[in-house]
Each structure stands twice: as structure tokens, then as C-alpha cells.
Design an enzyme around this catalytic site. Structure first.
Site, short mmCIF file in Angstrom:
data_model
loop_
_atom_site.label_atom_id
_atom_site.label_comp_id
_atom_site.label_asym_id
_atom_site.label_seq_id
_atom_site.Cartn_x
_atom_site.Cartn_y
_atom_site.Cartn_z
CG ASP A 1 -1.90 1.05 1.32
OD1 ASP A 1 -2.78 1.05 0.45
OD2 ASP A 1 -1.83 1.90 2.24
CD GLU B 1 -2.35 2.79 -3.21
OE1 GLU B 1 -3.49 3.21 -3.46
OE2 GLU B 1 -1.84 2.86 -2.08
#
Ligand code: CA
Length: 621
Positions: free
Chosen positions: A334, A363
Site C-alpha cells: 500500500d 501502489e
């Protein structure tokens, strides 16, 4: 004389039960709770947590294990010990003695044998199609764990952003659905414990309160291991979602921080600016960089300081522990562009060095191709010398191009030209075939809503996604044309799969339970993905494309033995299309098979392209 006190069995403490061996004996928590012999890295950090443990010195008498250093926390309740685990160390229970003046205690720490790597830690690549799902929203296999006594938030399905009770067992019970859809990998949003306050809603998993524990509302650590095994048995890979940028404010550390600089000071840096672009900007101010890297994600998500060495080591080791423990095949990291870039590169390099078959996608939610390409490893050209060591990025640029390509009118730089322009910059990536590509995910609008519920355009997006370069990712429910047009907010684009909960009026997991539109979409996606499985040209073939003309975009994917022609007609009407200009790719071929209709056609005829369609042809000699 040395007084030996009954050792505490640390692994028993790990799953949340505290055990005082004796009335006066302090409870000591160790993380990781156990480790393995023969790991690729020979260093082990053990974080010990217990009252005033920082005043103790540790010693170990175990063959070929040495203590390298001991670091006391700013809080007296933490002691970090670093061990060197030699090549010949045998598995067993290792005694760690802790001495504080005249007081002595000891704990037992387990070094396990590693499992065989066969069928585990497989990595993922462009032959895969990833199914992204949220465990809280997919299926509720165990209604008994929806609300767990002692945890802060109870399940309430009437609240869109509340906890709905989905769990690992629910996903496991529906693996056949995922497989039938032609998916080959499953990416679960984070399964870490998120014991957050009810008003915050931690169902999404991005606010970890314990990075070594699966949230009990999803299942146990053991159930996660069984889940990975069940996926592997069905030929599905598993991608684990992790977050090193931030934790949840209810993390147990927050009541007693190991070091003053463990998290960044929100009173100094405030919250992040969410502008990932700053991370690669040669002209970025310290003000903006600090906001990005040191600001808190939101008030309930403290920002971790990975420049604290003890924390950096802890986080990297946490990743290695989960890979080894669970057998997962890849990681989705993330907010990759928010933490310190040097830390993220060190993390990625350590993981890939330890597990060379592994894959990691970060990400990287940024605005343009050059910004995106910056975050993929080994980028070329003049730059600041930064190498992220990150194999794969989340290709938001393909998402933007699909969105604009299918909603804008065709023009010099609009409509499907966006698709052409986007991939024509692939030279900037070191490995564009390893980019994870998607039309939507859990953070953006459902694509069916984006194309204003136009089924033809929606199918065009799927056909493009599954034939262009990259690793396609499908967001759960989007295969059924779920949309969010009548809703607002995150909770809605993360709606429950109907039929995943006892008492649901119908089940989208069965043909009988699906509406005609849902079946039409399911069958369309499954047909494409199952065909894609056998096409090496789509997996790793080269690409050649033609400048879009008259709102038609044609590209080829090819290897020495296979050639696929993809023609996208974005016009609102059927078009008779002349193939003459493609002669450089058609030479030597006389026929083609439409892979969806299985119709044969002769390549010297005009081609009828249906309105708003993507036609996929396998060329035959
Ligand atoms: Ca449940």
C-alpha cells in the site's frame, strides 16, 4: 548462583493470550513469536516487550547463535536483540536469559525448520489475472466471528462503511467461483488485525493494530495459512496486502511507543498532502516532501518513521515472517510512494533477494507515465540515481486512459488516443509487462458507473484489459457490472457480494442467482480470461500498434508462433474496416478466428466491426 525461573513459552503468548508463569513473573511478549533456521537472511531481530525489560541484558547459550547487539527502547519496556543465526543452527527451543542486576529470568524462543518451498511463494506475472477482493465484503462463511467480544467494533451490515462480517472462510468457500471466472490469483485487502474504534471503521484493513495477527473477525493466523493452502490446491495464487506507511491509532504501540521517533509528530507535520508526485519531483520543496512522507495519512493513522533503524528492521522482518509462515506468492504494498524511498527500496530488495521467485506490486497512485515509471526498479535514463527495486507498479495510467478513452470523444489527444499515447511511453518503464493494470479498484469508481452503464463500452474495457501488456487485475463485483451510481462514498463501491451472507435474497455466486446482465458479463469475462490462459502472445508477446484513425485502434500481440490482432471500434455505429494497412503484420496469414464468436474470416475481405466493440482475432496461416 544462577537462579533459574520457569521459562515462559513465548509462542503461547503470541496469539493474544497472556500467560504469567508465576505470580511475580512479568509477562514478556516477543515479536516475531518464532523464527526459522536456514533463512536467506542470517540476522534476526527479536523485539521483547515487558515491564522495565530495557534494563536487562540478554544472553543466549545455543549452538552457533550469537547476540550481535542489544538496543534498549526510549520506553523502558522494550529491548531489541539482534541475533546472528549461523548456517548450522538446528531447530529447537532456544533459551534467552535476561539479567537485570540480581534479577534473572528467561524465556524460550522457538527456531523452527522451514517448510519445503514447493508450491509456495510462486510469484505472479503477466500470465496471471488477479482478482482483488475485500474479505469483509465478499462472503460471510462464519457468522460466529462477525462480532468478537473484547474487540471495539461490532458487525453491522446496515452501515455502508461498517463491518459486515465477511471472512476468510467465506472467501475459501467461493474459490470455485473465482476459478470459474478464469482468475489465477487472489489479492485480499489487508487481513491484519484492525481493532479500531467503531466510528473509524477498520473493515478495509489499512489501519493495523497488530502486524503479526490476522483480525479475528476474518479468522486466525492458522486459518490464513489454511486459506493460502486451499488457494494453492485450486491453482490460485495469493497476494498479501501490506502497509508500511502507517498503522491504526489503536495499535498497541501507541500506548507505549518504543522510541520517541517511532511515528512522525503530527503536531509538526500534520496530515499528508496525498501528492505522490512530490516523491519524484526534482524541484520538490522540503515542505511538500515532509508533508508527503511524514504527514499522517488521516488522524486515525499515525505515520511510521522508517528511518528509525529498529522499526525498519522490524517491518522488513515482519514481511519475511509472513511470506515464510503463510506461503503467499506476492505482496501488494500500500501507499508505496509515501514512506521514505530509501527505506522502501531496501525493503523490496531484501524481500526479492530472499525470495527470488516472488513478485511485489507497489501502489503508485500518480498522475502520469513518467511519475509512475520512476517507481519501477532499474528505470533507465538520467535521473537522481534512485532505484526502487520494486518489480511492479499499479499502472494507474492505464486506468486513466481507459476512463478517458471510453468517455471522451475521439480527437487529436482525446478518446482512444489516450490508450495509444499511454502505452507509447512504455520505453520509460523498465518492465511494463510486469505492471498491474486495472479499470477500477477499491479506491475508485466502479467502471460500469464510469462508462455510464454502457454495457458495450464496459465490455470494451475488459477486452482491452485482458489483451494489452501487463498483469490484469479485476475488482470483485466488477465482473458482474456492479456499479455505484446510486451511492456515495467508499462503503458503497465496496458493497457486499449478494449471496455471500446467510439469508441474502439471491446469490450471484450461482448462474441461477444472477440476473441476465450479470450472467452476460460473467460469461464474457470468463470466456476472455480462459482463452487468455493459453495465449503466450498475450502473456509475454511483443506489441505493435497503429495510430488510431476514424476512432478505430488496432494492436497486435505476437510471438514467433502466435499472432493476435485486436481491433477496437469506439464508434457508435458498425464500420466496414479495410485491413490493407496492417499488411506488415498480416503477411503470411490468410485467415483469422474471432476468439469470442469462434467465427472464421478471410483476411482479404472487408471486416465488419460492430458498434462500440473490441474484436480479438487469432491469425491462421
Ligand atoms: Ca464472519
Amino acid at each position: 548462583m544462577r537462579k533459574l525461573i520457569l521459562p515462559l513459552i513465548i509462542s503461547l503468548l503470541f496469539f493474544g493470550q497472556s500467560l504469567d508463569a508465576q505470580k511475580n513473573q512479568p509477562t514478556i511478549k516477543a515479536e516475531p513469536a518464532f523464527w526459522w533456521v536456514g533463512m536467506p537472511t542470517n540476522q534476526l531481530q527479536i523485539m521483547l516487550y515487558g515491564k522495565d525489560i530495557a534494563y536487562s541484558r540478554a544472553s543466549i547459550d545455543y549452538s552457533d547463535v550469537k547476540i550481535q547487539k542489544q538496543v534498549a527502547g526510549d520506553s523502558p519496556n522494550y529491548l531489541f536483540i539482534y541475533l546472528e543465526i549461523g548456517r548450522n543452527v538446528e531447530a529447537g527451543m532456544m533459551e534467552i536469559n535476561l539479567k537485570n542486576g540480581k534479577k534473572e529470568t528467561s524465556i524460550l524462543y522457538e527456531l523452527k525448520n522451514r517448510l519445503s518451498s514447493t508450491g509456495r511463494n510462486l510469484g505472479f506475472n503477466s500470465s496471471d489475472v488477479i482478482y482483488l477482493l475485500m474479505p469483509d465484503r465478499f462472503a460471510n462463511g462464519n457468522p460466529n466471528n462477525d462480532t468478537v467480544e473484547g474487540m471495539l467494533e461490532a458487525a453491522d451490515r446496515t452501515i455502508p462503511s461498517g463491518r459486515h462480517g465477511g471472512d476468510l472462510q467465506g472467501v475459501q468457500e467461493h474459490l470455485d467461483y473465482i476459478k470459474e471466472l478464469g482468475m489465477t490469483a487472489v489479492w485480499l485487502t489487508p487481513v491484519f488485525e484492525n481493532d479500531m474504534k467503531t466510528e473509524y471503521h477498520g473493515y478495509h484493513g489499512y489501519a493495523a493494530t497488530d502486524m503479526y495477527k490476522v483480525d479475528r473477525r476474518f479468522g486466525s493466523n492458522e486459518e490464513f495459512v489454511s486459506f493460502v493452502k486451499a488457494c494453492h490446491d485450486k491453482g490460485l495464487k495469493v497476494i498479501m496486502d501490506m502497509i508500511h506507511n502507517h498503522i491504526g491509532d489503536q495499535h498497541w504501540w501507541m500506548k507505549d511507543l518504543p522510541f520517541k521517533d517511532w511515528v512522525h509528530d503530527q503536531s509538526v507535520y500534520g496530515n499528508t498532502n496525498f501528492r505522490g508526485v512530490v516523491g519524484s519531483d526534482p524541484y520538490a520543496s522540503s515542505y511538500d516532501t515532509d508533508k508527503l512522507q511524514k504527514g499522517w495519512f488521516v488522524n486515525e493513522m499515525p505515520d511510521l518513521n522508517q528511518h528509525n533503524e529498529e522499526l525498519a528492521f522490524y517491518l522488513i522482518q515482519n514481511t519475511l515472517w509472513w511470506i515464510e509462515y503463510s506461503g503467499v506468492d506476492g505482496i501488494r504494498m500500500d501507499t508505496y510512494v509515501y514512506p521514505y524511498p530509501d527505506y522502501m527500496a531496501r525493503w523490496a530488495k531484501t524481500v526479492i533477494d530472499a525470495y527470488p521467485n516472488f513478485n511485489i506490486v507497489g501502489e503508485s497512485w500518480v498522475e502520469t507515465v513518467p511519475h509512475e515509471a520512476y517507481w519501477q526498479k532499474d528505470k533507465e535514463g538520467e535521473g537522481d540515481g534512485y532505484n526502487s527495486h520494486l518489480p511492479s507498479v499499479t499502472d494507474f495510467q492505464i486506468h486513466f486512459a481507459l476512463r478517458d478513452g471510453l468517455t471522451q470523444n475521439f480527437g487529436w489527444d482525446s478518446g482512444i488516443m489516450k490508450l495509444y499515447y499511454t502505452v507509447s511511453q512504455d520505453r520509460l518503464y523498465s518492465d511494463p509487462k510486469n505492471n498491474v493494470i486495472f479499470m477500477d479498484n477499491h479506491d475508485i469508481s466502479r467502471f460500469f458507473a464510469t462508462v455510464n452503464r454502457d454495457m458495450d463500452k464496459f465490455k470494451m474495457a475488459y477486452a482491452y484489459l485482458l489483451t494489452t501488456r501487463g498483469i490484469p487485475q479485476v475488482y470483485y463485483g466488477t465482473e458482474l457490472a456492479l456499479d455505484q451510481t446510486q451511492f456515495n462514498g467508499d462503503g458503497y463501491k465496496r458493497a457486499d457480494m449478494l449471496g455471500g451472507w446467510p439469508g441474502d435474497p439471491r446469490s450471484v455466486f450461482t448462474k441461477e442467482g444472477r440476473t441476465p446482465i450479470e450472467n452476460d458479463m460473467f460469461d464474457y469475462v470468463a470466456k476472455l480470461t480462459n482463452w487468455r490462459k493459453g495465449s503466450k502472445a498475450i502473456h509475454d508477446g511483443k506489441m505493435l500498434h497503429f495510430l488510431p484513425e476514424n476512432n478505430i485502434y488496432t494492436y497486435f500481440r505476437y510471438t514467433e508462433n502466435e499472432r493476435v490482432m485486436i481491433i477496437m471500434n469506439a464508434n457508435e455505429q458498425e464500420v466496414n474496416h479495410d485491413l490493407t494497412k496492417y499488411i506488415e503484420m498480416l503477411d503470411g496469414y490468410s485467415k483469422a478466428t474471432n476468439i469470442m464468436t469462434e467465427q472464421q474470416l478471410s483476411l482479404d475481405e472487408m471486416l465488419k466491426l460492430p458498434a462500440k466493440s473490441v474484436s480479438i482475432f487469432k491469425l491462421n496461416e
